[in-house]
Design an enzyme around this catalytic site. Sequence first.
Site, mmCIF file in Angstrom:
data_model
loop_
_atom_site.group_PDB
_atom_site.id
_atom_site.type_symbol
_atom_site.label_atom_id
_atom_site.label_comp_id
_atom_site.label_asym_id
_atom_site.label_seq_id
_atom_site.Cartn_x
_atom_site.Cartn_y
_atom_site.Cartn_z
ATOM 1 N N PRO A 2 0.827 -1.213 0.000
ATOM 2 C CA PRO A 2 0.000 0.000 0.000
ATOM 3 C C PRO A 2 0.862 1.265 0.000
ATOM 4 C CG PRO A 2 -0.773 -1.565 1.642
ATOM 5 C CD PRO A 2 0.547 -2.077 1.150
ATOM 6 N N GLU A 3 0.432 2.259 -0.759
ATOM 7 C CA GLU A 3 1.167 3.528 -0.761
ATOM 8 C C GLU A 3 0.649 4.399 0.381
ATOM 9 O OE1 GLU A 3 2.331 5.102 -4.478
ATOM 10 O OE2 GLU A 3 1.980 3.234 -5.552
ATOM 11 N N LYS A 52 4.544 5.176 4.945
ATOM 12 C CA LYS A 52 3.852 3.891 4.975
ATOM 13 C C LYS A 52 3.811 3.287 6.374
ATOM 14 C CE LYS A 52 5.263 3.013 0.189
ATOM 15 N NZ LYS A 52 5.935 2.082 -0.754
ATOM 16 N N ASN A 163 5.187 2.836 -6.218
ATOM 17 C CA ASN A 163 5.398 2.650 -7.651
ATOM 18 C C ASN A 163 4.407 3.415 -8.519
ATOM 19 O OD1 ASN A 163 7.003 1.561 -9.610
ATOM 20 N ND2 ASN A 163 6.003 -0.430 -9.644
ATOM 21 N N ARG A 259 11.785 -3.218 -9.142
ATOM 22 C CA ARG A 259 10.378 -2.803 -9.275
ATOM 23 C C ARG A 259 10.096 -2.451 -10.729
ATOM 24 N NH1 ARG A 259 7.950 -1.199 -4.498
ATOM 25 N NH2 ARG A 259 6.052 -1.326 -5.744
#
Length: 269
Positions: A2-3, A52, A163, A259
């Site tokens: 989760p961002e 986060k 991302n 990523r």
Amino acid sequence: MPEGHVIHRLAGELTRTFGNAELEVTSPQGRFAAEAEIINGHHIAVSEAFGKHLFVEFDAEHPEHILYIHLGLIGTLQFEPAAETRGQIRLHLSDGEVAANLRGPQWCRLITETERTQAIGKLGADPIRDDADPEPIRMKVQRSGRSIGSLLMDQKLFAGVGNIYRAETLFRMGISPFTPGRDITTAQFRSIWADLVGLMKEGVVAGRIDTVRPEHTPEAMGREPRKDDHGGEVYTYRRTGQACFLCGTPIKEQVMEGRNLFWCPSCQP
């Protein structure tokens, strides 16, 4: 993973849902049982996010009275009926009607005030927080030979950015993710920061990530809405090979430091 907007939204939901209620705190899975007993029967004093990382302070008179949660890649914190027992619940917070159930976090700990200060001190500036100061981050970015695509994912610089926000903000600013930080101008940095602030705060309210401007929505363009588990309308994220909404060039993808990176080679030369 989760961002940051998800964690800020969870912090607000904990406060709104439980208010000053004395909470039943247990660990059905058993791995957090001793710590849960310390805060059982107490209420939440402060719930807030830094990037986060979620910190929930209880009114317990105990040195370790701050719940510190990092969801990691697979963790979830879900609000469910109090009787819900599905799955491996690490932590169960309940007011008798509603429960916040934590499953599969990277970590769940009780920490002290000093330990919270130390944890926050390792993080960079969080675009969602009004007390964030981006100027020290700007100076670090402009001294770096690393690409801006790499720097934006560094939690010691941009706390909470993941991302999706990395890819979308760079597209919206027309900046190549391969640009070295030392080549990012002050004006560009401030535009990146302002865009992150706007997008991420909107994400907290909406509960999803939408990054397209009004002229590029499905309604405006006469196209089908995006169908993706992550939801939200985006320009480049997970649109590999699809036409860019601005120029028609196929969106590209490659791995950057483990990523997946998405960008438009024409709009982000």
